[in-house]
Write a protein that holds these residues in place. Structure first.
Motif, PDB file in Angstrom:
ATOM      1  N   UNK A   1       1.405 -14.440   2.139  1.00 43.80           N
ATOM      2  CA  UNK A   1       1.067 -15.439   3.516  1.00 43.80           C
ATOM      3  C   UNK A   1       2.437 -16.321   2.420  1.00 43.80           C
ATOM      4  N   UNK A   2       2.665 -16.434   1.068  1.00 39.01           N
ATOM      5  CA  UNK A   2       3.519 -17.693   0.961  1.00 39.01           C
ATOM      6  C   UNK A   2       5.346 -16.986   1.398  1.00 39.01           C
ATOM      7  N   UNK A   3       5.245 -15.214   1.386  1.00 32.68           N
ATOM      8  CA  UNK A   3       6.830 -14.527   1.675  1.00 32.68           C
ATOM      9  C   UNK A   3       6.790 -14.945   3.411  1.00 32.68           C
ATOM     10  N   UNK A   4       5.853 -15.287   4.263  1.00 27.15           N
ATOM     11  CA  UNK A   4       5.745 -15.024   5.952  1.00 27.15           C
ATOM     12  C   UNK A   4       6.363 -16.946   5.514  1.00 27.15           C
ATOM     13  N   UNK A   5       5.640 -17.888   5.182  1.00 23.25           N
ATOM     14  CA  UNK A   5       5.528 -19.085   5.098  1.00 23.25           C
ATOM     15  C   UNK A   5       6.874 -19.336   4.398  1.00 23.25           C
ATOM     16  N   UNK A   6       7.417 -19.492   3.968  1.00 22.26           N
ATOM     17  CA  UNK A   6       8.690 -19.788   3.264  1.00 22.26           C
ATOM     18  C   UNK A   6       9.670 -18.531   2.383  1.00 22.26           C
ATOM     19  N   UNK A   7      10.642 -18.225   3.624  1.00 23.83           N
ATOM     20  CA  UNK A   7      10.683 -16.856   2.909  1.00 23.83           C
ATOM     21  C   UNK A   7      12.091 -17.447   1.928  1.00 23.83           C
ATOM     22  N   UNK A   8      12.396 -16.886   0.788  1.00 24.21           N
ATOM     23  CA  UNK A   8      13.071 -17.646  -0.070  1.00 24.21           C
ATOM     24  C   UNK A   8      12.621 -18.396  -0.776  1.00 24.21           C
ATOM     25  N   UNK A   9      11.439 -18.564  -0.670  1.00 21.25           N
ATOM     26  CA  UNK A   9      11.216 -19.517  -2.324  1.00 21.25           C
ATOM     27  C   UNK A   9      10.634 -18.993  -2.411  1.00 21.25           C
ATOM     28  N   UNK A  10      10.529 -19.213  -4.618  1.00 22.82           N
ATOM     29  CA  UNK A  10      10.648 -19.143  -5.810  1.00 22.82           C
ATOM     30  C   UNK A  10       8.666 -19.315  -5.881  1.00 22.82           C
ATOM     31  N   UNK A  11       8.468 -17.555  -5.993  1.00 28.69           N
ATOM     32  CA  UNK A  11       6.857 -17.910  -6.299  1.00 28.69           C
ATOM     33  C   UNK A  11       6.288 -17.330  -7.479  1.00 28.69           C
TER      34      UNK A  11
ATOM     35  N   UNK B   1      -3.384 -13.085   6.121  1.00 21.78           N
ATOM     36  CA  UNK B   1      -1.734 -13.772   5.787  1.00 21.78           C
ATOM     37  C   UNK B   1      -1.283 -14.988   6.875  1.00 21.78           C
ATOM     38  N   UNK B   2      -1.244 -14.698   7.838  1.00 18.00           N
ATOM     39  CA  UNK B   2      -1.138 -14.666   8.834  1.00 18.00           C
ATOM     40  C   UNK B   2      -1.509 -16.472   9.230  1.00 18.00           C
ATOM     41  N   UNK B   3      -2.604 -16.951   9.000  1.00 17.91           N
ATOM     42  CA  UNK B   3      -3.051 -17.987   8.761  1.00 17.91           C
ATOM     43  C   UNK B   3      -3.264 -18.729   7.309  1.00 17.91           C
ATOM     44  N   UNK B   4      -3.162 -17.535   6.815  1.00 15.07           N
ATOM     45  CA  UNK B   4      -2.825 -18.798   5.342  1.00 15.07           C
ATOM     46  C   UNK B   4      -1.426 -19.316   5.492  1.00 15.07           C
ATOM     47  N   UNK B   5       0.016 -18.553   5.650  1.00 11.14           N
ATOM     48  CA  UNK B   5       0.887 -18.972   5.997  1.00 11.14           C
ATOM     49  C   UNK B   5       1.350 -20.335   6.586  1.00 11.14           C
ATOM     50  N   UNK B   6       0.033 -20.638   7.341  1.00  6.56           N
ATOM     51  CA  UNK B   6       0.688 -21.884   8.418  1.00  6.56           C
ATOM     52  C   UNK B   6      -0.406 -22.919   7.897  1.00  6.56           C
TER      53      UNK B   6
END
Lengths: 401, 135
Positions: A22-32, A101-106
């Motif tokens: 979900x994190x990758x889908x929501x914010x590609x490139x963000x540091x996790x 994942x898609x819902x969590x990304x939103x």
């Protein structure tokens, strides 16, 4: 691109892959960063622009720690999403059946957006408070100094210094008075907006009485008559705001109500509200001016220069859950009205039904306190048509019981 | 009548001083509470005019201190208009009256009349250092 860092806190082997996806889908490139507890969150040396903390099935203490954390400016430090049971209104919560994942990304995106809006809102509220308290105080102090100095100058001026000098000093005094009034009004509306008050029971008769006392010199100055209803209801509102509303509406009627203004103050019960009105016999207002009469305060910057009194009324009425407006009545009167929400309208209707018409009460009654909830006026009552007529024209859909 | 002005804004303090002088009073001006406390105990005062927004100090706390030292001294606080909260709090702490900024000579005159009336009712005596010592 702003730097975003996500912290996945206390993830189990089953939740971690879902949250990561979900994190990758929501914010590609963000540091996790995956960490075990809240104590490990935010320890990195690099300061990100935005932080999102995602907690999986946290205990109450960890959730509170995350939600209540503030940055060095005293603003909420990060957005928080809780995967698990509902932990309150300050964090987005997703129960296990929605862990997709898609819902969590939103939800991640929405949480970050809300977090940014909350921080911006708090910052703007702080700006309002600063302008309302500090800047207006400082301005008021300087203007006050000019005003009092002008008064002193006038008082010490020798007879042979008068003439144009006195006129100029009078100009200074008048201008500083105008500036002080603008400062007062603007700071009042800013304070009201930044720090809304909870409504309390208010005796409207008392508010109107105080306003009439305050405007007594103006009423006498223009030889106005003010007619009042026989009684006033108790309302739920903010005493000081109601005072300012009545003050502005009445002052408006005294200023624009024509020669020797005849003013009526009224109220009536509507379905779920109380309506109050100030009716005068001033000239009709043109359609173009009418459209901008109660222009919201936040839109005044788009308007040509004009008074701010009615915009101030609009804001204070709206903050108390009501609305306000203007109606031209039967070609000879103008009604400026406002409403306030009311709960027990049936009782109020009965109370109102037990009174008829208006009652004249002198300022002496007000000063003596002998009129309790009753109306107050510094002038003689009018002999206008029935109260209901004017109010019905203002709102034909709502007959008075 | 001697009046102590406690006001950190020098121009406001000065114009108040001149206005009071014009109205027949003698003003002692201080910009902080420490100097005000010294004058309070060394001068014969008819009243104190106190700003509630002193730089780095609380005028309201100093008001409590003044009324604790001598509850008979009339203390008038300077306030901004629409600052009801200050006025109510000041009243609770024993303020004699409020003077809203910007104030006119008439506002000042009205306050002085009230103060004179108050002293008149008390037997026409101003509050003196000796009086405070004996209280």
């Amino acid at each position: 691109m702003r730097l975003l860092r996500l912290y996945l806190v206390g993830m189990s082997p089953s939740t971690c892959p879902v949250a990561l996806a979900a994190a990758r889908e929501a914010f590609p490139g963000a540091k996790v960063a995956e960490v075990g507890s809240m104590e490990e969150v935010g320890l990195g040396s690099e300061a990100p622009d935005l932080e999102l903390v995602v907690l999986a099935e946290p205990d109450t203490s960890s959730a509170a720690h995350a939600i209540q954390a503030l940055d060095s400016d005293g603003l909420p430090r990060w957005a928080v999403v809780i995967l698990g049971r509902d932990m309150g209104e300050f964090a987005e919560t997703l129960s296990p059946e929605h862990w997709d994942p898609p819902l969590i990304a939103r939800v991640f995106r929405s949480a970050v957006q809300q977090h940014q809006l909350l921080r911006e809102n708090l910052r703007l509220q702080g700006d309002l408070r600063t302008i309302a308290r500090r800047i207006t105080h400082d301005l008021n102090t300087s203007v006050g100094c000019i005003f009092t100095s002008a008064q002193v100058l006038k008082a010490v001026m020798l007879p042979d210094e008068k003439g144009p000098n006195e006129a100029m000093v009078q100009n200074i005094e008048n201008s500083s008075t105008e500036i002080a009034q603008i400062i007062e009004r603007v700071s009042f509306v800013l304070r009201a907006s930044a720090d809304p008050h909870l409504p309390e029971p208010v005796r409207m008769g008392e508010v109107v009485a105080n306003v009439l006392l305050e405007l007594d010199a103006d009423i006498k100055g223009v030889e106005a008559t003010v007619a009042l209803p026989a009684t006033w209801p108790a309302v739920r509102g903010v005493h000081q705001w109601l005072h300012v509303i009545w003050w502005n509406l009445l002052k408006n009627a005294l200023t624009h109500g024509g020669a020797r203004p005849q003013v009526q103050l009224m109220w009536r019960v509507e379905e779920d509200a109380l309506r109050f009105a100030v009716v005068d016999r001033g000239a009709a207002i043109s359609a173009s001016i009418k459209a901008g009469l109660f222009r919201p305060f936040d839109q005044l910057h788009m308007m040509p220069a004009r008074g701010i009194g009615l915009s101030l009324v609009q804001r204070l009425v709206a903050l108390q859950g009501g609305h306000c407006g203007y109606k031209r009545l039967d070609g000879s009167s103008s009604s400026f009205y406002f409403t306030l929400p009311a709960e027990d309208t049936r009782r109020l209707r009965r109370e109102q039904g037990s009174f008829d018409g208006r009652k004249q009460v002198s300022l002496k009654d007000v000063a003596d306190g002998s009129c309790e909830d009753l109306p107050h006026s510094g002038a003689t009552g009018l002999t206008a048509g029935p109260l209901e007529d004017a109010m019905d024209v203002a709102n034909p859909a709502q007959p008075v019981g | 009548m001697n009046i102590l002005i406690v006001e950190d804004h020098p121009r406001i303090a000065r114009v108040t001083e001149v206005a009071l002088d014009l109205l027949g009073c003698r003003a002692f001006t201080t910009h902080n509470t420490a100097d005000a406390a010294k004058l309070f105990f060394t001068e014969k005062l008819g009243a104190v005019f106190l700003d509630v927004n002193l730089k780095g100090e609380s005028g309201l706390e100093f008001l409590s201190q003044l009324t604790a030292w001598d509850s008979r001294i009339p203390v008038i606080i300077f306030t901004a208009k629409f600052k009801g909260e200050f006025a109510e709090e000041a009243q609770r702490r024993g303020a004699f009256g409020c003077l809203a900024k910007p104030f006119s000579l008439d506002d000042l005159r009205r306050q002085l009349t009230q103060i004179e009336l108050y002293h008149g009712q008390r037997g026409g005596t101003l509050i003196t250092q000796e009086g405070r010592d004996n209280s």
